[in-house]
Design a protein around this motif. Structure first.
Motif, short mmCIF file in Angstrom:
data_model
loop_
_atom_site.label_atom_id
_atom_site.label_comp_id
_atom_site.label_asym_id
_atom_site.label_seq_id
_atom_site.Cartn_x
_atom_site.Cartn_y
_atom_site.Cartn_z
N ASP A 113 0.81 -1.21 0.00
CA ASP A 113 0.00 0.00 0.00
C ASP A 113 0.85 1.26 0.00
OD1 ASP A 113 -2.22 -1.71 0.28
OD2 ASP A 113 -2.15 -1.57 2.48
N LEU A 114 0.22 2.38 -0.42
CA LEU A 114 0.81 3.71 -0.29
C LEU A 114 0.03 4.47 0.78
CD1 LEU A 114 2.83 5.88 -1.36
CD2 LEU A 114 0.96 6.66 -2.85
N ASP A 133 -3.10 -1.93 -2.38
CA ASP A 133 -2.64 -2.89 -3.40
C ASP A 133 -2.06 -2.21 -4.65
OD1 ASP A 133 -3.51 -5.23 -1.91
OD2 ASP A 133 -5.54 -4.62 -2.42
N VAL A 134 -1.21 -1.20 -4.43
CA VAL A 134 -0.60 -0.50 -5.57
C VAL A 134 0.83 -0.95 -5.84
CG1 VAL A 134 -2.06 1.54 -5.40
CG2 VAL A 134 0.05 1.43 -4.07
N PHE A 135 1.42 -1.72 -4.91
CA PHE A 135 2.79 -2.17 -5.09
C PHE A 135 2.85 -3.70 -5.20
CE2 PHE A 135 3.62 1.77 -2.50
CZ PHE A 135 4.11 2.51 -3.56
N GLU A 213 11.84 -3.56 -7.15
CA GLU A 213 12.93 -4.38 -7.68
C GLU A 213 13.04 -4.26 -9.19
OE1 GLU A 213 12.80 -8.87 -7.77
OE2 GLU A 213 14.41 -8.58 -6.33
N ALA A 214 11.92 -4.14 -9.88
CA ALA A 214 11.97 -4.06 -11.34
C ALA A 214 10.88 -3.16 -11.90
CB ALA A 214 11.83 -5.47 -11.93
N GLU A 215 10.15 -2.48 -11.05
CA GLU A 215 8.96 -1.77 -11.48
C GLU A 215 9.02 -0.30 -11.09
OE1 GLU A 215 4.53 -3.33 -11.44
OE2 GLU A 215 5.10 -2.60 -9.46
N LEU A 216 8.79 0.57 -12.06
CA LEU A 216 8.70 2.01 -11.82
C LEU A 216 7.22 2.39 -11.83
CD1 LEU A 216 9.99 4.85 -11.55
CD2 LEU A 216 10.05 4.92 -14.05
N SER A 217 6.74 2.97 -10.72
CA SER A 217 5.33 3.34 -10.61
C SER A 217 5.19 4.85 -10.53
CB SER A 217 4.71 2.71 -9.35
OG SER A 217 4.74 1.30 -9.42
N THR A 218 4.09 5.35 -11.08
CA THR A 218 3.81 6.78 -11.12
C THR A 218 2.49 7.07 -10.42
OG1 THR A 218 4.97 6.98 -13.24
CG2 THR A 218 3.49 8.77 -12.63
N PHE A 229 -3.08 6.48 -8.39
CA PHE A 229 -2.15 5.66 -9.15
C PHE A 229 -2.34 5.92 -10.63
CE2 PHE A 229 -1.43 1.72 -11.54
CZ PHE A 229 -0.09 1.52 -11.28
N VAL A 230 -1.23 6.10 -11.37
CA VAL A 230 -1.31 6.39 -12.79
C VAL A 230 -0.89 5.19 -13.62
CG1 VAL A 230 -0.52 7.88 -14.67
CG2 VAL A 230 -0.89 8.84 -12.39
N THR A 231 0.35 4.72 -13.41
CA THR A 231 0.84 3.63 -14.24
C THR A 231 2.07 3.00 -13.59
OG1 THR A 231 1.57 3.03 -16.48
CG2 THR A 231 2.41 5.09 -15.57
N SER A 232 2.45 1.85 -14.09
CA SER A 232 3.70 1.20 -13.69
C SER A 232 4.19 0.36 -14.86
CB SER A 232 3.52 0.33 -12.45
OG SER A 232 2.66 -0.77 -12.72
#
Length: 408
Positions: A113-114, A133-135, A213-218, A229-232
């Motif tokens: 979560d954020l 559930d954003v990560f 680890e491998a994901e960039l989230s915006t 949440f915008v995208t990942s």
């Protein structure tokens, strides 16, 4: 690959043939210990100050210092008197890795979560938002035993989080009819990749960027109390750090530095990658040059530890231009023409970077286990394993100790 090697080892040494084509093998299975998401989220709260057991990352906002304790939360200090910082509170945030702050709103991850806290009243911090559930937490949650198979059969990711592991030995039937092995027991053979990354947060105008680890989230944070949440997307392999400079995000991974553009802030795009041998590596960027430390040994891969200088004037073709030996480097930062490098047990090292192609070490503070550093306009903050050090700059650009706060 490690799982295959482990199983072949078991086949070779602990198997017994049951018929001409099937053998019984013994393997270690990891079974998740779980907690309901409701109970997990109920742990998030503002608590009275408490001792720091394991010093983590450091973050500065106005007259306040925030010191993380990985997977547990954040300790808040009043630094209005830098000679004597005072602890104010502890933000209990299970699964926390990092934070970022804008206009008195603090953003923190809690595993999946954020969380958003309002800190305009530092003595009355409140939780104002939670994005569920954003990560993709389990991308980086690995079992302590890298050779164990993982059995998720009783884990419900929709309602539960993993908080630990138990282990048991199981006998499996191994068939050799196929070139690739199958597990006759029907248990899951999937495994989580070995992770060591620490997520980083960066705020650029109305957007919060987080890297796992491998994901960039915006996230859009134009409404600070109600981010969205915008995208990942996939951003690189085993990412550990992220740094923003002049419209670009520089991601440090186990095997390289990845450059992403935020020209369109709602939709970052991959630009290029600079690869090197495996090593733990934070990166900072000043103008046309990136400064990157590689710490060898342990989980980081190689034994060699160095400071690299990379020409990033052409974002599509970053080029190594200089390299300097170090002992056990961690974080680094810069102010004006001075580069500060935390070299672990070898202490804090200060370089003159007037000529980035020919760095000159001008000072060293030894007998300190230096981990990370934040150069501010009027002082330098450095975190060690057991203390927070604050230095002030003099007219010649050198630094002298202002205060030491023992943390544990």
């Amino acid at each position: 690959m490690k799982k295959i090697i482990a199983l072949l080892f078991f086949i070779s040494f602990v198997s017994c043939k049951s018929d001409d084509n099937v053998e019984t093998v013994t393997a270690t299975f990891a079974i998740p210990e779980v907690m309901s998401k409701t109970d997990w989220r109920s742990q998030i709260e503002v608590q009275v100050p408490k001792p720091i057991e394991n010093v983590g990352k450091i973050y500065v906002y106005n007259d306040f210092i925030f010191i993380g304790e990985e997977d547990k939360g954040v300790h808040v200090f009043d630094n209005s008197n830098p000679t004597s910082p005072q602890i104010i509170a502890f933000l209990n945030i299970p699964g926390n890795e990092d934070i970022a702050i804008k206009n008195n709103f603090l953003f923190a991850d809690s595993a999946i979560d954020l969380i958003v806290f309002g800190i305009s009243n530092i003595n009355g911090i409140t939780q104002v938002a939670l994005l569920e559930d954003v990560f993709d937490y389990y991308e980086q949650f690995d079992t302590p035993d890298p050779f164990a198979f993982t059995d998720y059969s009783d884990f419900n990711p929709e309602e539960e989080v993993i908080v630990g592991w138990t282990y048991e030995e199981r006998e499996l039937e191994q068939s050799f009819y196929d070139d690739i092995y199958t597990l006759g027991s029907g248990e899951s053979a999937n495994s989580v990749g070995v992770g060591g990354s620490l997520a980083r947060f960066q705020i650029v105008e109305d957007y919060l960027y987080t890297v796992g680890e491998a994901e960039l989230s915006t996230f859009n944070i134009s409404n600070l109390s109600a981010p969205s949440f915008v995208t990942s997307y996939y951003a690189g392999w085993r990412i550990e750090t992220m740094f923003h400079a002049e419209g670009y995000l520089y991601l440090g991974g186990d095997n390289g530095m990845f450059i992403h553009s935020v020209e369109n802030p709602a939709s970052p795009t991959f630009i290029s990658e600079f690869t090197h041998w495996e090593g733990c590596d934070p990166v900072v960027v000043d103008g046309d040059y990136a400064f990157l430390t590689l710490r060898g040994g342990n989980e980081c891969g190689q034994e060699l530890s160095v400071l690299e200088v990379i020409d990033v004037s052409n974002k599509y073709n970053p080029t190594l231009v200089a390299q300097h030996s170090l002992d056990n480097p961690y974080g680094l930062g810069f102010k004006d023409n001075y580069l500060f490098v935390c070299d672990g047990n070898s202490g804090l090292k200060v370089y003159d970077k007037t000529n980035p192609l020919d760095l000159q070490m001008i000072n060293a503070f030894e007998e300190i286990n230096a981990k990370d550093v934040i150069p501010l306009e009027d002082k330098l903050l450095m975190i060690a394993e057991d203390a927070l050090y604050q230095y002030e700059y003099n007219d010649e650009g050198a630094i002298q100790l202002l205060s030491t706060l023992i943390l544990n």
